[in-house]
Design an enzyme around this catalytic site. Structure first.
Site, PDB file in Angstrom:
ATOM      1  N   GLU A  85       0.760  -1.240  -0.045  1.00 44.14           N
ATOM      2  CA  GLU A  85       0.072  -0.032  -0.010  1.00 44.14           C
ATOM      3  C   GLU A  85       0.819   1.205  -0.096  1.00 44.14           C
ATOM      4  O   GLU A  85       1.968   1.290   0.829  1.00 44.14           O
ATOM      5  CB  GLU A  85      -0.901  -0.022   1.304  1.00 44.14           C
ATOM      6  CG  GLU A  85      -1.958   1.105   1.371  1.00 44.14           C
ATOM      7  CD  GLU A  85      -2.498   1.574   2.629  1.00 44.14           C
ATOM      8  OE1 GLU A  85      -2.207   0.680   3.658  1.00 44.14           O
ATOM      9  OE2 GLU A  85      -3.423   2.290   2.576  1.00 44.14           O
ATOM     10  N   ARG A  95       5.677 -12.759   9.662  1.00 43.44           N
ATOM     11  CA  ARG A  95       6.342 -11.522   9.660  1.00 43.44           C
ATOM     12  C   ARG A  95       7.666 -11.338  10.128  1.00 43.44           C
ATOM     13  O   ARG A  95       7.944 -12.114  11.340  1.00 43.44           O
ATOM     14  CB  ARG A  95       5.480 -10.097  10.138  1.00 43.44           C
ATOM     15  CG  ARG A  95       6.054  -8.965   9.934  1.00 43.44           C
ATOM     16  CD  ARG A  95       5.081  -7.894  10.706  1.00 43.44           C
ATOM     17  NE  ARG A  95       5.238  -7.946  12.193  1.00 43.44           N
ATOM     18  CZ  ARG A  95       4.864  -6.982  12.923  1.00 43.44           C
ATOM     19  NH1 ARG A  95       4.330  -6.210  12.479  1.00 43.44           N
ATOM     20  NH2 ARG A  95       5.191  -6.962  14.362  1.00 43.44           N
ATOM     21  N   LYS A 115       4.983  -0.171   9.005  1.00 40.91           N
ATOM     22  CA  LYS A 115       4.793   1.079   8.364  1.00 40.91           C
ATOM     23  C   LYS A 115       4.112   2.081   9.319  1.00 40.91           C
ATOM     24  O   LYS A 115       4.730   3.329   9.408  1.00 40.91           O
ATOM     25  CB  LYS A 115       4.121   1.169   7.069  1.00 40.91           C
ATOM     26  CG  LYS A 115       5.003   1.023   5.890  1.00 40.91           C
ATOM     27  CD  LYS A 115       4.205   1.257   4.491  1.00 40.91           C
ATOM     28  CE  LYS A 115       3.659   0.062   4.054  1.00 40.91           C
ATOM     29  NZ  LYS A 115       2.852   0.046   3.010  1.00 40.91           N
TER      30      LYS A 115
END
Length: 559
Positions: free
Chosen positions: A35, A262, A272
């Site tokens: 994104e 992750r 982020k």
RNA sequence: UGUCCCAUGGUGUAAUGGUAACACUCCGGUUUUUGGUAUCGUCAUUCUAGGUUCGAGUCCUAGUGGGACAACCA
């Protein structure tokens, strides 16, 4: 020689299994779907290496797809930064895609859902909707609009689309199961109205699809065979499959989502949104601040693409929660730079040395090897004269046998130069040493091959000639957080663990050859560490970032 | 008082149901004009209890521990 058995990670096992059963090699296709709401970090680097690495391994296409469905947070500058970072890592994508390119298709499919009675417009507040959804341990209940007629739904959805309906007045929800044990199946919102400018579609659209409705369908449109994401999306898989069930054409490839853990890195953040806070609240200067675990921050710090890729491959991929020690990352960059970086000399905490038997005013240029790990790296000249700088910590008036450096009455070698002996020192009134007086052995010149030059001296020091030295700004970095896992404390905010000493700026003195370096060049300051030229370097002053120090077993010995 | 996921040295990752391995870290030796590099070596691992099996890190059950799930975020 070639008998090492290839071991596969669990992702590769899945693909190999699919290749034996449902898929053929030509149908494999992957994607990396960021994104554009911030910069990519080291965790994304792992994902990039995974997906693009799979593409290379199976000779399959890999798309770069921007998941740009939320104009409130996304910006073109992030798109640009993301593309730059992926390119820096050395990967190229097959197609550059945007979820926003599929808005029309997604809308058409939504219409289909409505017509089939599988989606409805809800006109309640988000609070009411949330309340009716229940909790993980209690069932959800239907709201008053769940039974709206198809034509009313169509009409309302049209008003949402045209902007006739006020922003936020309605949402479109999939009609699935309010009693599902999976909260995501309790009639998830698939469209909301947002009267905001989108970085690509401008004001064309007033409705924007939600992640779940967008992602799997985008995978399907692009015919992605395997859609790999992180573990947090595991509960979304059921929804991913449900949406696909509604519209998939059996002739076409049906994408599958699989999840991996992750990669967490110690003493930093791999999120982020949390990194965005560090930027917004001024803890760091920017997204590419060398303290940031962003790809661009690491790059500015001096990390090479090879080191990041080696790191990602070395840590592998799994399904359990993990916290990778930052020392593993440091190992990767040292390993790479050891082979590539030229050695130079710079003194960061100087004390003056006077070679009392060296002629005043004379400068001689000595030959120095650039990198003993790389014979092709060649040689350079370094100036030597009567007054030098060495590191303060390299001299002691007295010390035990374990101290290999300069001490009164003892000899030490100056790298690429002569053997010197400390004869005395001068102190100020506070007892600080201001000058060290030494004699040198003129016959001991490095590389001269004389008996004297060959004699064994335990210590070798780096140094610079004061007259020719250039002052440079040196930025020393320490870990950004004092806690290994700053964002996993239930009762504390990660901001509480910010290391106040993560940046130290000093002036160092470097040999003149450094003037030749360009921005992003990395060298080893001999005996100190690897340093890279920062973009803030100007005509007047060079700025160096310490990428990483050398391993230092003396520091441990000395306590 | 739910559903789902996970559990291998300090860390990370491997091991067609068949001798638990590799890397990092730590510690020690050798080499060295970087207390770096290289090289050799030491320490250290299958959460617990049952079950299936000739044989279980791997399969099954239960327990324990950790994690995820209640955004008009992705």
């Amino acid at each position: 020689m070639s008998e090492e058995k290839e071991t596969l990670n669990f992702i590769e096992h899945i693909i190999e299994e699919d290749l034996k059963t449902t898929h053929n090699k030509e149908g494999l296709c992957f994607r990396f779907p960021p994104e554009p709401n911030g910069y990519l970090h080291i965790g994304h680097a792992s994902s990039i290496c995974l997906n693009f690495g799979l593409g290379l391994k199976y000779n399959a296409p890999v798309n770069l797809r921007f998941d740009d469905t939320n104009p409130a947070k996304e910006e073109q500058r992030f798109v640009d930064a993301i593309k730059k970072d992926i390119s820096f890592l050395g990967y190229s994508w097959t197609k550059e895609c945007y979820a926003s390119d599929y808005f029309q298709q997604l809308y058409d499919w939504a219409l289909l859902l409505i017509k089939e009675g599988k989606a409805y417009v809800d006109s309640q507040s988000s609070e009411d909707i949330a309340n009716q959804k229940g909790t993980p341990t209690t069932l959800g209940v239907a709201g008053p609009y769940r039974t709206r007629s198809v034509s009313e739904n169509l009409d309302l959805f049209e008003q949402m689309k045209t902007g006739d309906a006020p922003e936020g007045a309605h949402v479109l929800r999939a009609k699935i199961d309010l009693e599902s044990s999976n909260m995501l199946m309790r009639d998830p919102v698939i469209y909301r109205t947002l009267h905001k400018h989108h970085h690509r579609t401008g004001t064309d659209w007033k409705i924007f699809p939600m992640y779940d409705w967008t992602h799997g369908e985008s995978d399907y449109i692009e015919q992605i065979s395997h859609s790999f994401c992180t573990l947090e999306f595991l509960p979304h898989r059921e929804l991913y499959d449900w949406f696909l069930d509604q519209l998939v054409d059996p002739v076409k490839l049906r994408p599958k989502q699989r999840e991996f853990a992750r990669r967490n890195l110690s003493h930093t953040l791999v999120s982020k949104r949390k990194l965005a806070r560090l930027v917004e609240e001024g803890v760091v200067q920017s997204w590419d601040d060398p303290r940031m675990p962003t790809i661009s921050g690491l790059r500015r710090r001096g990390y090479t693409a090879a080191s990041i890729k080696n790191f990602a491959e070395g840590i592998g991929v799994g399904k359990r929660d993990n916290l990778i020690d930052v020392s593993r990352l440091e190992f990767s960059i040292r390993e790479d730079l050891n082979k590539k970086a030229n050695r130079v000399m710079a003194v960061l905490d100087p004390v003056k040395v006077i070679i009392t038997n060296y002629p005043e005013g004379e400068t001689e240029w000595l030959e120095a090897e650039n990198n003993q790990e790389d014979p092709e790296a060649g040689h350079r000249q370094v100036p030597f004269s009567r007054e030098l700088y060495i590191e303060k910590e390299d001299f002691r008036e007295e010390a035990n046998k374990k101290f290999f450096r300069l001490k009164l009455g003892k000899e030490v070698r100056l790298k690429n130069a002569y053997i010197i002996k400390a004869e005395g020192c001068v102190k100020d009134e506070d007892g600080n040493i201001t000058e060290i007086h030494c004699s040198y052995d003129p016959k001991s010149k490095s590389g001269s091959g004389t008996q004297e030059s060959l004699r064994k001296v335990k210590g070798t020091l780096h140094w610079v000639a004061i007259k020719e030295a250039i002052p440079v700004e040196v930025r020393l970095y320490d870990r950004l957080f004092t806690d290994p896992s700053p964002d996993t404390h239930k009762d504390k905010d990660f901001m509480d663990f910010v290391n106040p000493d993560s940046l130290t700026v000093i002036t160092g003195y470097a040999e003149p050859s450094l003037k030749e370096l360009a921005v992003e060049d990395t060298v080893q300051f001999q005996r100190l560490g690897y340093f890279t030229v920062d973009p803030e370097t100007t005509e007047d002053e060079m700025v160096f970032n310490r990428t990483v120090s050398l391993r230092d077993s003396w520091a441990r010995l000395a306590e």
